[in-house]
Design an enzyme around this catalytic site. Structure first.
Site, PDB file in Angstrom:
ATOM      1  CG  ASN A   8      -1.750   1.240   1.337  1.00  0.00           C
ATOM      2  OD1 ASN A   8      -1.831   2.013   0.386  1.00  0.00           O
ATOM      3  ND2 ASN A   8      -2.382   1.435   2.487  1.00  0.00           N
ATOM      4  CE  LYS A  10      -0.387   3.455   4.619  1.00  0.00           C
ATOM      5  NZ  LYS A  10      -0.461   3.604   6.060  1.00  0.00           N
ATOM      6  CG  HIS A  91      -6.256   2.364   4.695  1.00  0.00           C
ATOM      7  ND1 HIS A  91      -5.818   3.321   5.581  1.00  0.00           N
ATOM      8  CD2 HIS A  91      -5.283   1.429   4.623  1.00  0.00           C
ATOM      9  CE1 HIS A  91      -4.612   2.975   6.019  1.00  0.00           C
ATOM     10  NE2 HIS A  91      -4.270   1.831   5.444  1.00  0.00           N
ATOM     11  CD  GLU A  93      -3.276   5.905   6.412  1.00  0.00           C
ATOM     12  OE1 GLU A  93      -3.173   5.909   5.180  1.00  0.00           O
ATOM     13  OE2 GLU A  93      -2.432   5.356   7.157  1.00  0.00           O
ATOM     14  CD  GLU A 161      -4.291  -2.131   7.078  1.00  0.00           C
ATOM     15  OE1 GLU A 161      -3.109  -2.292   6.767  1.00  0.00           O
ATOM     16  OE2 GLU A 161      -4.963  -1.162   6.710  1.00  0.00           O
ATOM     17  N   GLY A 167       1.526   2.345  10.922  1.00  0.00           N
ATOM     18  CA  GLY A 167       2.538   3.407  10.851  1.00  0.00           C
ATOM     19  C   GLY A 167       3.146   3.772  12.190  1.00  0.00           C
ATOM     20  CB  SER A 207       4.012  -1.782  12.440  1.00  0.00           C
ATOM     21  OG  SER A 207       3.656  -0.420  12.679  1.00  0.00           O
ATOM     22  N   GLY A 228       2.366  -0.919   4.413  1.00  0.00           N
ATOM     23  CA  GLY A 228       2.601   0.458   3.995  1.00  0.00           C
ATOM     24  C   GLY A 228       4.089   0.749   3.899  1.00  0.00           C
TER      25      GLY A 228
END
Ligand code: PGA
Length: 246
Positions: A8, A10, A91, A93, A161, A167, A207, A228
């Site tokens: 991903n 991003k 997601h 975010e 997730e 992150g 992570s 990510g």
């Protein structure tokens, strides 16, 4: 089943950077499948660069309508026309920064299936929800509402997730991931059948790195990872595809 390791990216990589990543990855993977969720602007270059390989290009989001007056938005049919195979939906975010609701995510998921894109449905609890013992309830709500009204929701990929792991460098332990994945599997079985639920890949995200992926993939209900930060470097992503460094 070969684990599904989705990069991903991003809001990283220009189309040139995407092309050079994929050209670097191609000779390394020799027949192995790779999955890259690219930014919209790099999709076209990524698809061309991936030709002749097993690298699947996906998108990171889409609008739920087919077309219309939605400034700044991208539809499923536009993605398909570029050769996109899968799309991330829900997601954290998008849920938390852009306030995407369960209802909107359900509409997007329906649209993706209708248009022949594989939806990668992302779900997961916040730290506050975990600490107040609401993890199961959150996973249930997110899965149930996203799949409500859809009788045949395959092909579907689910990505668990935990928001507190994304992150942050705080990866979930393999045991914790396994427990959450099993919960998801049971909810999916309630919504369909045990057979269908067993066929839906459930990925872990948050992570994931070459150093910790092996323990996660060793769990019976962890069928891959959504990655990510550690997917931005071609050697790191290649290590993840190989199952990590031990
Ligand atoms: P991370 O992101 O690997 O950088 O934690 C995962 C994700 O958001 O999909």
């Amino acid at each position: 089943m070969e684990p599904i390791i989705i990069a991903n990216w991003k809001m990283h990589k220009t189309h040139e950077e995407a092309r050079s990543f994929i050209e670097g990855l191609k000779p390394l993977i020799a027949g192995k499948k790779a999955w890259i969720a690219s930014p919209f602007t790099a999709i076209s270059s990524a698809v061309v660069a991936a030709e002749g390989s097993e690298i699947m290009i996906g998108a990171q989001n889409m609008h739920d309508a087919l077309q219309g007056a939605f400034t700044g938005q991208i539809s499923a049919s536009m993605l398909k026309a570029h050769g996109v195979k899968f799309v991330l939906l829900g997601h954290s975010e998008c849920r938390h920064i852009f306030n995407e609701s369960d209802d909107l995510i359900r509409r997007k998921l329906e649209r993706a299936l209708m248009e022949g894109l594989i939806p990668v449905l992302c779900i997961g609890e916040t730290l506050k929800e975990r600490e107040s013992d609401q993890t199961h309830a959150v996973l249930r709500r997110q899965l149930m509402s996203a799949l409500e009204g859809t009788t045949d929701f395959t092909p579907l990929i689910v990505a668990y997730e935990p928001v507190w792991a994304i992150g942050t460098g705080k990866v979930a332990s393999p045991e914790l991931a396994q427990e959450a994945h099993l919960t998801c599997r049971k909810i999916l079985a309630e919504l369909s059948s045990e057979q269908v639920a067993a066929s839906i890949p459930i990925l872990y995200g948050g992570s994931v790195k070459p150093e910790n992926i092996a323990g996660l993939l060793a769990q019976p209900d962890v069928e891959g990872a959504l990655v990510g930060g550690a997917s931005l470097d071609v050697n790191s992503y290649h290590q993840l595809l190989l199952g990590g460094t031990t």
